[in-house]
Design a protein around this motif. Structure first.
Motif, PDB file in Angstrom:
ATOM      1  N   TYR A   1      11.025   7.547  11.923  1.00 44.01           N
ATOM      2  CA  TYR A   1      10.631   6.159  11.654  1.00 44.01           C
ATOM      3  C   TYR A   1      11.847   5.244  11.755  1.00 44.01           C
ATOM      4  CZ  TYR A   1       6.175   7.999  10.090  1.00 44.01           C
ATOM      5  OH  TYR A   1       4.953   8.618  10.057  1.00 44.01           O
TER       6      TYR A   1
ATOM      7  N   TRP B   1      10.082   2.834   1.383  1.00 43.66           N
ATOM      8  CA  TRP B   1      10.837   3.158   0.165  1.00 43.66           C
ATOM      9  C   TRP B   1      10.850   2.005  -0.835  1.00 43.66           C
ATOM     10  CZ3 TRP B   1      10.798   7.965  -0.597  1.00 43.66           C
ATOM     11  CH2 TRP B   1      10.959   8.876   0.443  1.00 43.66           C
TER      12      TRP B   1
ATOM     13  N   ALA C   1       7.583   2.246  -2.498  1.00 40.98           N
ATOM     14  CA  ALA C   1       7.516   3.421  -3.390  1.00 40.98           C
ATOM     15  C   ALA C   1       8.180   3.092  -4.738  1.00 40.98           C
ATOM     16  CB  ALA C   1       8.183   4.623  -2.729  1.00 40.98           C
TER      17      ALA C   1
ATOM     18  N   LEU D   1       5.930   0.668  -6.633  1.00 42.52           N
ATOM     19  CA  LEU D   1       4.755   1.395  -7.135  1.00 42.52           C
ATOM     20  C   LEU D   1       5.125   2.245  -8.352  1.00 42.52           C
ATOM     21  CD1 LEU D   1       2.908   2.444  -3.890  1.00 42.52           C
ATOM     22  CD2 LEU D   1       1.846   1.338  -5.857  1.00 42.52           C
TER      23      LEU D   1
ATOM     24  N   ARG E   1       3.206  -4.102   6.215  1.00 43.59           N
ATOM     25  CA  ARG E   1       3.426  -2.699   6.606  1.00 43.59           C
ATOM     26  C   ARG E   1       2.302  -2.182   7.504  1.00 43.59           C
ATOM     27  NH1 ARG E   1       4.227   1.839   1.961  1.00 43.59           N
ATOM     28  NH2 ARG E   1       4.083   3.725   3.224  1.00 43.59           N
TER      29      ARG E   1
ATOM     30  N   ALA F   1       2.674  -0.852  11.199  1.00 45.95           N
ATOM     31  CA  ALA F   1       2.202   0.492  11.559  1.00 45.95           C
ATOM     32  C   ALA F   1       1.338   0.424  12.817  1.00 45.95           C
ATOM     33  CB  ALA F   1       1.414   1.108  10.398  1.00 45.95           C
TER      34      ALA F   1
ATOM     35  N   HIS G   1      -2.909   9.323   5.207  1.00 46.04           N
ATOM     36  CA  HIS G   1      -2.168   8.057   5.213  1.00 46.04           C
ATOM     37  C   HIS G   1      -3.131   6.867   5.195  1.00 46.04           C
ATOM     38  CE1 HIS G   1       1.565  10.248   7.104  1.00 46.04           C
ATOM     39  NE2 HIS G   1       1.448  10.455   5.821  1.00 46.04           N
TER      40      HIS G   1
ATOM     41  N   LEU H   1      -4.273   6.340   1.734  1.00 43.71           N
ATOM     42  CA  LEU H   1      -3.218   5.693   0.931  1.00 43.71           C
ATOM     43  C   LEU H   1      -3.212   4.185   1.206  1.00 43.71           C
ATOM     44  CD1 LEU H   1      -0.210   8.206   1.259  1.00 43.71           C
ATOM     45  CD2 LEU H   1      -1.710   7.884  -0.706  1.00 43.71           C
TER      46      LEU H   1
ATOM     47  N   MET I   1      -3.844   1.188  -1.374  1.00 37.30           N
ATOM     48  CA  MET I   1      -2.786   0.197  -1.587  1.00 37.30           C
ATOM     49  C   MET I   1      -3.302  -1.221  -1.363  1.00 37.30           C
ATOM     50  SD  MET I   1       0.814   1.754  -0.197  1.00 37.30           S
ATOM     51  CE  MET I   1       0.290   2.358   1.398  1.00 37.30           C
TER      52      MET I   1
ATOM     53  N   LEU J   1      -4.553   6.898  -6.925  1.00 35.42           N
ATOM     54  CA  LEU J   1      -3.442   6.752  -5.977  1.00 35.42           C
ATOM     55  C   LEU J   1      -2.252   7.608  -6.404  1.00 35.42           C
ATOM     56  CD1 LEU J   1      -2.119   5.436  -3.494  1.00 35.42           C
ATOM     57  CD2 LEU J   1      -1.468   3.512  -4.938  1.00 35.42           C
TER      58      LEU J   1
ATOM     59  N   VAL K   1      -0.469  10.461  -4.225  1.00 33.45           N
ATOM     60  CA  VAL K   1       0.953  10.368  -3.882  1.00 33.45           C
ATOM     61  C   VAL K   1       1.648  11.691  -4.218  1.00 33.45           C
ATOM     62  CG1 VAL K   1       3.149   9.294  -4.535  1.00 33.45           C
ATOM     63  CG2 VAL K   1       1.185   7.857  -3.981  1.00 33.45           C
TER      64      VAL K   1
ATOM     65  N   HIS L   1       0.985  13.909  -1.449  1.00 31.45           N
ATOM     66  CA  HIS L   1       1.722  13.408  -0.282  1.00 31.45           C
ATOM     67  C   HIS L   1       3.195  13.849  -0.342  1.00 31.45           C
ATOM     68  CE1 HIS L   1       3.180  10.415   2.605  1.00 31.45           C
ATOM     69  NE2 HIS L   1       3.981   9.921   1.680  1.00 31.45           N
ATOM     70  N   VAL L   2       3.801  13.737  -1.504  1.00 32.67           N
ATOM     71  CA  VAL L   2       5.211  14.110  -1.653  1.00 32.67           C
ATOM     72  C   VAL L   2       5.373  15.618  -1.420  1.00 32.67           C
ATOM     73  CG1 VAL L   2       7.157  14.220  -3.267  1.00 32.67           C
ATOM     74  CG2 VAL L   2       5.699  12.197  -3.227  1.00 32.67           C
TER      75      VAL L   2
ATOM     76  N   VAL M   1       9.238  17.507   7.363  1.00 33.88           N
ATOM     77  CA  VAL M   1       8.961  16.178   7.942  1.00 33.88           C
ATOM     78  C   VAL M   1       9.622  15.067   7.115  1.00 33.88           C
ATOM     79  CG1 VAL M   1       6.796  16.832   9.069  1.00 33.88           C
ATOM     80  CG2 VAL M   1       6.726  15.848   6.769  1.00 33.88           C
TER      81      VAL M   1
HETATM   82  C1  HEM Z   1       9.256  10.459  -3.271  1.00 31.70           C
HETATM   83  C2  HEM Z   1       8.207   9.871  -2.747  1.00 31.70           C
HETATM   84  C3  HEM Z   1       7.795   9.965  -1.280  1.00 31.70           C
HETATM   85  C4  HEM Z   1       8.200  10.817  -0.289  1.00 31.70           C
HETATM   86  C5  HEM Z   1       9.214  11.958  -0.368  1.00 31.70           C
HETATM   87  C6  HEM Z   1       7.481  10.440   0.918  1.00 31.70           C
HETATM   88  C7  HEM Z   1       7.642  11.012   2.162  1.00 31.70           C
HETATM   89  C8  HEM Z   1       7.053  10.592   3.330  1.00 31.70           C
HETATM   90  C9  HEM Z   1       7.303  11.138   4.654  1.00 31.70           C
HETATM   91  C10 HEM Z   1       8.266  12.287   4.971  1.00 31.70           C
HETATM   92  C11 HEM Z   1       6.535  10.473   5.545  1.00 31.70           C
HETATM   93  C12 HEM Z   1       6.428  10.728   7.047  1.00 31.70           C
HETATM   94  C13 HEM Z   1       5.343  11.729   7.272  1.00 31.70           C
HETATM   95  C14 HEM Z   1       5.103  12.049   8.745  1.00 31.70           C
HETATM   96  O1  HEM Z   1       5.075  11.120   9.565  1.00 31.70           O
HETATM   97  O2  HEM Z   1       4.876  13.241   9.067  1.00 31.70           O
HETATM   98  C15 HEM Z   1       5.771   9.489   4.801  1.00 31.70           C
HETATM   99  C16 HEM Z   1       4.877   8.613   5.346  1.00 31.70           C
HETATM  100  C17 HEM Z   1       4.044   7.790   4.614  1.00 31.70           C
HETATM  101  N1  HEM Z   1       4.069   7.629   3.239  1.00 31.70           N
HETATM  102 FE1  HEM Z   1       5.349   8.499   1.945  1.00 31.70          FE
HETATM  103  N2  HEM Z   1       6.631   9.400   0.621  1.00 31.70           N
HETATM  104  C18 HEM Z   1       6.789   9.075  -0.714  1.00 31.70           C
HETATM  105  C19 HEM Z   1       6.130   8.094  -1.402  1.00 31.70           C
HETATM  106  C20 HEM Z   1       5.075   7.364  -0.896  1.00 31.70           C
HETATM  107  C21 HEM Z   1       4.292   6.431  -1.664  1.00 31.70           C
HETATM  108  C22 HEM Z   1       4.491   6.082  -3.131  1.00 31.70           C
HETATM  109  C23 HEM Z   1       3.346   5.936  -0.793  1.00 31.70           C
HETATM  110  C24 HEM Z   1       2.284   4.914  -1.090  1.00 31.70           C
HETATM  111  C25 HEM Z   1       1.235   5.111  -1.766  1.00 31.70           C
HETATM  112  C26 HEM Z   1       3.540   6.548   0.503  1.00 31.70           C
HETATM  113  C27 HEM Z   1       2.781   6.316   1.640  1.00 31.70           C
HETATM  114  C28 HEM Z   1       3.067   6.759   2.911  1.00 31.70           C
HETATM  115  C29 HEM Z   1       2.379   6.328   4.121  1.00 31.70           C
HETATM  116  C30 HEM Z   1       1.186   5.372   4.183  1.00 31.70           C
HETATM  117  C31 HEM Z   1       3.009   6.973   5.190  1.00 31.70           C
HETATM  118  C32 HEM Z   1       2.688   6.825   6.702  1.00 31.70           C
HETATM  119  C33 HEM Z   1       3.788   6.008   7.349  1.00 31.70           C
HETATM  120  C34 HEM Z   1       3.692   4.543   6.948  1.00 31.70           C
HETATM  121  O3  HEM Z   1       2.771   3.865   7.444  1.00 31.70           O
HETATM  122  O4  HEM Z   1       4.538   4.086   6.165  1.00 31.70           O
HETATM  123  N3  HEM Z   1       4.603   7.409   0.404  1.00 31.70           N
HETATM  124  N4  HEM Z   1       6.099   9.577   3.453  1.00 31.70           N
END
Ligand code: HEM
Ligand code: HEM
Length: 172
Positions: A7, A16, A19, A22, A62, A66, A84, A87, A91, A142, A146, A149-150, A164
């Motif tokens: 990205y 970030w 995040a 949130l 955002r 995207a 995603h 999410l 959001m 949510l 999350v 997701h983490v 990733v």
């Molecule tokens: C420590 C916290 C977090 C970590 C380690 C993390 C990690 C990541 C990673 C590695 C990706 C890329 C995934 C890929 O393309 O294969 C990603 C994308 C994404 N994350 Fe997180 N994330 C965190 C917190 C959050 C939070 C709080 C949200 C919102 C609710 C969020 C929403 C998203 C979304 C929607 C994507 C898709 C890319 C975008 O449109 O931004 N993440 N995240």
């Protein structure tokens, strides 16, 4: 701009910054439940409705970013993509409900001192009830998603075998 191998700076900054904000929102909601009427609650809760509006504006920017980068982003599986999208929907829905509640209450709403809704005489009960039923529920949903997701960010692997996670940390 994003690239298939990571990205770009704008996507990472939005991801970030949101995040962190949130995390504040969830802390404020948890403290409101666990430590009501304490200075800790006052401290965390007072910016909740202002930060909620900020998150709403940021998620729209955002989402637009995207879509503009959709073809350049790292490739993800269908399940991750659907995750995603969910999410994003949350959001958007959560602050929307917060705003509907603020409007329905009719007590005025001035996040960061900027008047968005002025005072009215009457409450619109249906709006307040809708938000009371769903805002908190979707908010807690949510945070649950999350957490998943983490976990996935650490478990899922890139073609080179690394997590990733680095798509979103180091970027391209
Ligand atoms: C420590 C916290 C977090 C970590 C380690 C993390 C990690 C990541 C990673 C590695 C990706 C890329 C995934 C890929 O393309 O294969 C990603 C994308 C994404 N994350 Fe997180 N994330 C965190 C917190 C959050 C939070 C709080 C949200 C919102 C609710 C969020 C929403 C998203 C979304 C929607 C994507 C898709 C890319 C975008 O449109 O931004 N993440 N995240
Ligand atoms: C993405 C942004 C937001 C998140 C994640 C969020 C999350 C939450 C959560 C988890 C709760 C706890 C509900 C409970 O007590 O169980 C809550 C309560 C509340 N939020 Fe938000 N919120 C956001 C935005 C907003 C906005 C924009 C407003 C108003 C303009 C708002 C106003 C309120 C109010 C008044 C409550 C307490 C009343 C209630 O439980 O419905 N929030 N929020």
């Amino acid at each position: 701009m994003d690239r298939p191998d990571g990205y770009g700076a704008v996507s990472r900054a939005l991801h970030w910054i949101m995040a962190v904000i949130l995390a504040w929102q969830f802390t404020s909601a948890a403290v409101r439940q666990l430590l009501p009427d304490t200075p800790v609650e006052d401290f965390f809760w007072f910016p909740h409705t202002s930060l909620g509006l900020l998150l709403f504006v940021l998620v729209l920017a955002r989402g637009a970013w995207a879509l503009a980068n959709a073809r350049r982003r790292p490739r993800t599986g269908l399940a991750a993509r659907m995750g995603h999208v969910v999410l994003y929907l949350l959001m958007i829905a959560i602050p929307t409900l917060g705003l509907l509640r603020a409007y329905g209450r009719g007590r005025g709403y001035s996040p960061f001192g900027i008047e968005i809704f002025s005072r009215r005489d009457q409450e619109i009960e249906s709006l307040v009830e809708l938000a009371n039923d769903w805002h908190g529920l979707l908010g807690w949903t949510l945070i649950g998603l999350v957490a998943g997701h983490v976990l996935m960010a650490f478990l899922h692997r890139k073609p080179d075998g690394s997590p990733v996670l680095t798509y979103m940390t180091k970027g391209k």
